[in-house]
Write a protein that holds these residues in place. Structure first.
Motif, short mmCIF file in Angstrom:
data_model
loop_
_atom_site.label_atom_id
_atom_site.label_comp_id
_atom_site.label_asym_id
_atom_site.label_seq_id
_atom_site.Cartn_x
_atom_site.Cartn_y
_atom_site.Cartn_z
N GLU A 165 -7.32 -6.27 54.29
CA GLU A 165 -8.76 -6.02 54.14
C GLU A 165 -9.21 -6.15 52.69
O GLU A 165 -10.36 -6.53 52.42
CB GLU A 165 -9.10 -4.61 54.64
CG GLU A 165 -9.11 -4.45 56.15
CD GLU A 165 -9.51 -3.04 56.55
OE1 GLU A 165 -10.60 -2.62 56.12
OE2 GLU A 165 -8.75 -2.38 57.26
N ASP A 168 -10.98 -9.28 51.15
CA ASP A 168 -12.37 -9.60 51.47
C ASP A 168 -13.19 -9.76 50.19
O ASP A 168 -12.99 -9.04 49.21
CB ASP A 168 -12.97 -8.50 52.33
CG ASP A 168 -14.32 -8.89 52.92
OD1 ASP A 168 -15.32 -8.89 52.16
OD2 ASP A 168 -14.37 -9.19 54.12
N LYS A 170 -16.01 -8.82 49.39
CA LYS A 170 -16.83 -7.67 48.97
C LYS A 170 -16.11 -6.82 47.92
O LYS A 170 -16.74 -6.00 47.23
CB LYS A 170 -17.22 -6.82 50.16
CG LYS A 170 -16.10 -5.99 50.77
CD LYS A 170 -16.64 -5.14 51.92
CE LYS A 170 -15.56 -4.28 52.57
NZ LYS A 170 -16.09 -3.50 53.70
N ASN A 213 -9.68 -10.67 43.40
CA ASN A 213 -10.60 -9.53 43.43
C ASN A 213 -10.33 -8.50 42.35
O ASN A 213 -11.16 -7.62 42.11
CB ASN A 213 -10.53 -8.84 44.80
CG ASN A 213 -11.16 -9.67 45.90
OD1 ASN A 213 -11.92 -10.59 45.64
ND2 ASN A 213 -10.83 -9.36 47.15
#
Length: 359
Positions: A165, A168, A170, A213
């Protein structure tokens, strides 16, 4: 060592636990000499961050104050990442400044391997689980702890569940973990990923993707919690004790444990381990402090004051914090790292991580 032997599942937490720890701070050092009969009334501690509070209400704050009141010995405190504290002690080997060294694994083993520690078995060490102390008496855990992650409860309706996850978009620029090889909790990210993904290469393949990220390096894990609480970060790494204690003044912090997609959430014990420094300037005072840290009175304060779990197995807290921590850990699978392998190969593991992530 084959990856399938690197780490071994040893337990699943379903009931009451035992751990300990706190927050952060700063300090100084002393170069004064001491005699076995008691010279200068001072002891210098080099420690990983997490047990001392900026507000003066952490476990260290309380137990150091109690120690000084009891003995008249002043505690001089120096704080940093686990690796940073070991390296500082190495640089000072010809002019030793620290009396007691407290770090997370595998850095306490590293300190022993570099000849930084002398054998001393503190009073109460017989009540510490065998896996949490040196068989040669070089170090003993004074606060048990577990590795974990944190997230911002205000920005995220629920904690993430899996490593996958976090890839992602975001989380781009909203995720950060402390640096493996420098911070104890940062090294723990690598250890857990190696376990969950089945080896060094598989872990680095994932962490290479995660780098898109990642905000970047951080030498201190404790600095990531305020950023997460404020929403500057959505996710960061940490440890249960430190983050639980921080959450009392940082209401947006939530603790979680990543699972590999399709697997169970996992963690491992990451205790604060203390050793008496070789050729310490205040050896006898260092011994007295180690005895005090493992005393029943100090250990009983671990959960209620420090927000963690006692190192002594005969101290079983029932305060509100202990109950909440037990609930938090229920259902999380605990594995035992092969610390001897990690100590031996840490440099190569960190180098492989640097190569994979471009760090």
């Amino acid at each position: 060592m084959p990856s399938n032997r690197l780490l071994r599942i040893t337990a699943a937490v379903t009931g009451s636990l035992a751990l300990t720890a706190g927050l952060t701070a700063c300090g100084g050092s002393s170069s004064a000499t001491d005699s076995e009969d008691g010279g200068e009334k001072v002891v210098t501690v080099y420690s990983a961050d997490g047990l001392k509070s900026d507000k003066g209400d952490g476990w260290y704050d309380k137990v150091f104050a109690d120690f000084t009141k009891k003995t008249g010995i002043e505690v001089k405190y120096v704080e940093g990442g686990s690796g940073e504290m070991v390296q500082r002690a190495v640089r000072e080997k010809t002019n030793t400044q620290a009396d007691v060294l407290i770090t997370l694994p595998p850095f306490i083993q590293q300190a022993d391997g570099k000849g930084l520690l002398q054998a001393y078995t503190p009073q109460g060490a017989d009540k510490v689980n065998g896996a949490n102390k040196s068989s040669e008496g070089k170090w003993t855990s004074v606060v048990n702890n577990y590795f974990g992650f944190i997230y911002n409860k205000k920005e995220l309706p629920a904690a993430p569940k899996t490593w996958e996850e976090l890839l992602d978009a975001k989380y781009k620029g909203k995720l950060q973990y402390s640096t493996p090889g420098v911070a104890g909790d940062g090294t723990a990210v690598l250890i857990k990923a190696m376990h969950d993904f089945g080896g060094k290469d598989q872990a680095n393949e994932y962490l290479k993707k995660l780098q898109a990220n990642n905000v970047g390096p951080s030498s201190s894990t404790s600095k990531l919690a305020p950023k997460t609480d404020k929403g500057e970060l959505l996710v960061a790494n940490g440890d249960v004790q430190m983050n639980f204690a921080q959450s009392k003044s940082m209401p947006n912090l939530g603790i979680w444990f990543p699972a590999k997609d399709g697997g169970k959430p996992t963690t491992f014990s990451l205790p604060y381990a203390a050793g008496l420094v070789d050729k310490a300037p205040h050896t006898e005072n260092g011994k007295k402090l180690l005895d005090h840290l493992l005393s029943e009175d100090a250990q009983k304060l671990v959960s209620g004051v420090g927000g963690g779990f006692p190192a002594r197995t005969d101290v079983k807290p029932t305060d509100a914090n202990a109950v909440e921590l037990t609930k938090l850990m229920t259902g999380v699978e605990i594995f035992e790292p092969d610390w001897a392998d990690i100590d031996k190969n840490l440099t190569s593991y960190v180098d492989a991580w640097k190569s994979a992530t471009g760090s």
